[in-house]
Design an enzyme around this catalytic site. Structure first.
Site, PDB file in Angstrom:
ATOM      1  CB  CYS A 148      -7.761 -46.345  -4.609  1.00 59.57           C
ATOM      2  SG  CYS A 148      -6.369 -46.032  -3.164  1.00 59.57           S
TER       3      CYS A 148
ATOM      4  CG  HIS B  87      -6.717 -45.022  -8.919  1.00 58.01           C
ATOM      5  ND1 HIS B  87      -6.592 -45.539  -7.444  1.00 58.01           N
ATOM      6  CD2 HIS B  87      -6.030 -45.683  -9.797  1.00 58.01           C
ATOM      7  CE1 HIS B  87      -5.482 -46.294  -7.596  1.00 58.01           C
ATOM      8  NE2 HIS B  87      -5.092 -46.475  -8.862  1.00 58.01           N
TER       9      HIS B  87
END
Length: 479
Positions: free
Chosen positions: A68, A124
């Site tokens: 990610c 993130h």
């Protein structure tokens, strides 16, 4: 011409120039597998994604990172993560890792070109300090969560004994979404942005959904669309994909209703390959999320536009990497990439005109915490060390299957492996022993890439990140 007329002419020309810049909707699916869309797998119910992909351009060689945070680093900066210190693993919620503050992000660059920039969804890319958060990195507004995963309905993130809410509107803790599925929250916010947008200005909307990352959670009506699937985890996962598809459909309908679709590029991509060890599927590709195999790094994706694409309705096999989106969007917006160190190259001609790719090589990743790496040069792919822990061709789940097939296999591999991805896209045949000269050539190329590697950022957990110090909310302020 008098002074007032001259000023009016200048203002009008500037407004026209801004209005002609295309709107950009950049949608990221989280952990979506190669085989988890209807245009590849008829088991999947994704009519909106299928319609857009088939009417646009399906990207068959669009690469992302295995995880990610590294991929989001590429989208935002145009740099390989081994050049930003984000090459090892993801950014854990209690780590001080972040997208380096000296980099100009794509929303910052597009704002210089006259765009409004909004973000909805998963960040993130670090939040230990406010300066690393979305509204400090170029976005006019933000609704979403800072960490890598959380509950879909409560928006709570738990890491061992550390538990807290992770949901923000701009910088304010946002509690109104409690009990509402995140795909619906994010779609509603995206629709609100679109409806309130001044169409005389170009819009950049970055929309990284939580879907379809674990935990496997979805409203029952979507799971019930797959009653033919016996495996519960796969049934829920497929429902999550269909919920995402519906959200995309609702957003595109409003784009159409509000006139933005007539001058717009929509990008859809996953952030990494599917984690077959939860419920996704990457067939016929080998490997899974967090591996250097094609199944972990070749991303499901497409582009769509009603009027911008000179060639549509085909499968584009040109080589592209996630770092290329940044300079591509800058060129689309009428700007120039002035950063000579950026890893990305503009693929405007390939995507818009159907021309050849501007890229013939890229770095899958070069790790810092272990002796592992992979690079591509033309048809050839070199892998050094272990590609990861899930190294097979995971089948679609079915009744009676041995669940052990999805577990980590911990295979032992030779120091180097060589594959011809054009001839062998499913990575069945290691050519390293058969072609030692090619192997040596690729090893030299890898060593050259490694010369520019920067050390990975410190992954040590920071006790002060505990949300108990911030009223039960994951918050900046501890680095």
């Amino acid at each position: 011409m008098n002074y007032i007329s001259f000023v009016c002419l200048i203002v009008t020309s500037v407004l026209c120039e801004c209005a002609e810049k295309p709107h950009i909707i950049f949608i990221v699916a989280d952990d979506l597998g190669w085989n988890d869309v209807g245009y590849r797998n008829p088991q999947m119910i994704t009519p909106n994604l299928d319609r857009l992909a088939k009417a646009g351009v399906i990207l068959n060689s669009s690469y992302v990172q295995p995880l990610c945070s590294p991929s989001r680093n590429c989208f935002m900066s145009g740099y390989f993560p081994y050049h930003t210190g984000l090459q090892d693993d993801v950014i854990a919620v209690n780590e001080a890792k972040h997208l380096p503050a000296n980099l100009t992000t794509i929303p910052q660059k597009l704002k210089q070109l006259g765009y409004d920039a909004h973000m909805v969804g998963k960040w993130h890319l670090g939040f230990c300090n406010w300066k690393y958060t979305p509204t400090e990195r170029g976005f006019d507004s933000y609704l979403g969560y800072y960490s890598g995963a959380e509950e879909y309905f409560t928006h709570i993130h738990q890491r061992s004994s550390e538990v807290g809410l992770d949901f923000r509107f701009n910088k304010t803790v946002y509690r109104d979404a409690n009990g509402t599925y995140s795909a619906n929250v994010f779609a509603d916010r995206a629709i609100e942005i679109i409806r309130s947008h001044d169409n005389s200005k170009p819009l950049y909307l970055y929309l990284p959904f939580q879907s379809v990352h674990e935990p496997l959670e979805v409203p029952a009506k979507y799971e019930n669309m797959y009653k033919n699937i016996e495996t519960i985890s796969r049934r829920v996962y497929c429902g999550m994909v269909s919920a995402l598809d519906e959200a995309v459909g609702n957003i595109t309908q409003v784009l159409e209703e509000n006139g933005l679709m007539d001058n717009l590029l929509l990008v859809f991509t996953t952030d990494n390959g599917g984690p077959t060890y939860t419920a996704s599927n990457n067939l016929p590709l080998r490997g899974a999320k967090n591996t250097l195999w094609e199944g972990g790094t070749k991303g499901t994706g497409f582009i769509y536009s009603k009027n911008l694409l000179k060639k549509t309705g085909y499968l584009n096999t040109g080589m592209m990497h996630a770092v290329d989106w940044y300079p591509t969007l800058v060129e689309l917006a009428g700007g120039e990439n002035t950063d000579p160190n950026m890893d990305g190259v503009s693929q405007y001609d390939m995507l818009i005109n159907g021309g050849p790719s501007k890229r013939n090589e890229f770095v899958y990743n070069i790790y810092d915490d272990r002796e592992a790496a992979a690079i591509r040069f033309g048809d050839l792919k070199l892998m050094q060390g272990s590609p990861g822990d899930h190294n097979g061709w995971a089948p679609l789940p079915h009744l009676g299957i041995d669940e052990g097939v999805y577990e980590a296999d911990n295979q032992v591999f030779p120091p180097f492996m060589l594959y011809n991805i054009t001839a062998d896209p499913t990575e069945h045949f290691d050519l390293s022993a058969k072609y030692p000269d090619l192997l040596d050539m690729m090893k030299k190329r890898l060593e050259n890439w490694k010369k520019s590697r920067v050390p990975a950022q410190d992954p040590s957990p920071v006790p002060k990140a505990n949300p108990k110090y911030y009223g039960g909310v994951w918050s900046p302020g501890w680095c």
